[in-house]
Design a protein around this motif. Structure first.
Motif, PDB file in Angstrom:
ATOM      1  N   UNK A 113     -25.786  -1.334  -6.738  1.00 37.40           N
ATOM      2  CA  UNK A 113     -26.463  -0.168  -6.174  1.00 37.40           C
ATOM      3  C   UNK A 113     -25.583   0.454  -5.098  1.00 37.40           C
ATOM      4  N   UNK A 114     -25.571   1.783  -5.042  1.00 35.16           N
ATOM      5  CA  UNK A 114     -24.794   2.492  -4.018  1.00 35.16           C
ATOM      6  C   UNK A 114     -25.619   3.639  -3.449  1.00 35.16           C
ATOM      7  N   UNK A 115     -25.200   4.117  -2.281  1.00 30.36           N
ATOM      8  CA  UNK A 115     -25.694   5.380  -1.738  1.00 30.36           C
ATOM      9  C   UNK A 115     -24.634   6.413  -2.105  1.00 30.36           C
ATOM     10  N   UNK A 116     -25.073   7.549  -2.673  1.00 28.23           N
ATOM     11  CA  UNK A 116     -24.118   8.559  -3.147  1.00 28.23           C
ATOM     12  C   UNK A 116     -23.841   9.651  -2.119  1.00 28.23           C
ATOM     13  N   UNK A 117     -24.470   9.596  -0.967  1.00 26.25           N
ATOM     14  CA  UNK A 117     -24.330  10.665   0.031  1.00 26.25           C
ATOM     15  C   UNK A 117     -23.037  10.462   0.839  1.00 26.25           C
ATOM     16  N   UNK A 118     -22.256  11.513   0.915  1.00 28.65           N
ATOM     17  CA  UNK A 118     -21.035  11.509   1.732  1.00 28.65           C
ATOM     18  C   UNK A 118     -20.166  10.303   1.469  1.00 28.65           C
ATOM     19  N   UNK A 119     -19.709   9.682   2.553  1.00 27.55           N
ATOM     20  CA  UNK A 119     -18.861   8.497   2.475  1.00 27.55           C
ATOM     21  C   UNK A 119     -19.658   7.222   2.766  1.00 27.55           C
ATOM     22  N   UNK A 120     -20.979   7.266   2.578  1.00 27.96           N
ATOM     23  CA  UNK A 120     -21.826   6.116   2.895  1.00 27.96           C
ATOM     24  C   UNK A 120     -21.402   4.865   2.127  1.00 27.96           C
ATOM     25  N   UNK A 121     -21.175   5.005   0.823  1.00 21.63           N
ATOM     26  CA  UNK A 121     -20.768   3.852   0.023  1.00 21.63           C
ATOM     27  C   UNK A 121     -19.443   3.283   0.529  1.00 21.63           C
ATOM     28  N   UNK A 122     -18.479   4.164   0.751  1.00 17.19           N
ATOM     29  CA  UNK A 122     -17.169   3.722   1.244  1.00 17.19           C
ATOM     30  C   UNK A 122     -17.268   3.033   2.603  1.00 17.19           C
ATOM     31  N   UNK A 123     -18.332   3.365   3.353  1.00 17.95           N
ATOM     32  CA  UNK A 123     -18.554   2.746   4.670  1.00 17.95           C
ATOM     33  C   UNK A 123     -19.388   1.472   4.580  1.00 17.95           C
TER      34      UNK A 123
END
Length: 185
Positions: A113-123
């Motif tokens: 599962x990921x968050x797709x908003x902005x760089x949230x996943x990368x963070x």
């Protein structure tokens, strides 16, 4: 004859109690991140949700609750490749944009599962879990197959509703009690 009737009654109550215990233990609601919720981790970065998940046992039928404010975060189940790259190019199911959201784990295996908003996943706002079967009990036999589109069953709004297996077990238990009382009277 009275001893036989009491023995049957005792055995019936024992079997009914075993079914109720299995149903009660079969579904766990996991609040993702617990007090942190579903957000960009302030500490731990990409390991924050890994650390949270490492102390949990996820089973088919369990529910993940993602606590997040609508329009601030979202949840998308993705393939391992999309999880690793933090992309939404290979979604499994629909994007969940209204929080909080409940996702029922309808199949065994690895779930991402990921968050797709902005760089949230990368963070670090991403979750990887391994889901095991229910152990071959009555619930596994009653389990509905996952949707053909590969989705996780979609979001649920509000608290989890009784599953068909818990309704069936409750009905069975009430029938057993009725038969037992009828035998005694």
């Amino acid at each position: 004859m009275e001893k036989l009737r009491n023995g049957v009654l005792l055995m019936t109550v024992f079997v009914a109690a075993a079914v109720v215990v299995e149903v009660a233990a079969a579904q766990t609601v996991h609040v993702v991140g617990e007090n942190m919720g579903w957000t960009v981790p302030r500490t731990g970065g990409s390991t924050a949700y890994t650390a949270w998940a490492s102390s949990k046992r996820f089973m088919v039928g369990d529910i993940l609750t993602f606590n997040f404010p609508t329009d601030i975060h979202d949840v998308l189940r993705v393939t391992k490749e999309s999880y690793d790259e933090c992309t939404s190019t290979n979604p499994i199911g629909d994007l969940i944009v209204n929080g909080p959201a409940n996702v029922t784990l309808s199949s065994s295996g690895d779930h991402f599962f990921i968050c797709t908003i902005g760089r949230h996943c990368l963070s670090g706002q991403k979750l990887s879990i391994s889901v095991t079967g229910s152990g071959g009990g009555i619930l596994e036999k009653l389990q509905c197959p996952p949707p053909e589109d590969g989705s996780s069953g979609g979001p649920m709004t509000g608290p989890p509703s009784p599953s068909s297996s818990s309704v069936l077990a409750s009905s069975f238990f009430m029938s057993v009690v009725f038969v037992a009382v009828s035998m005694v009277v």
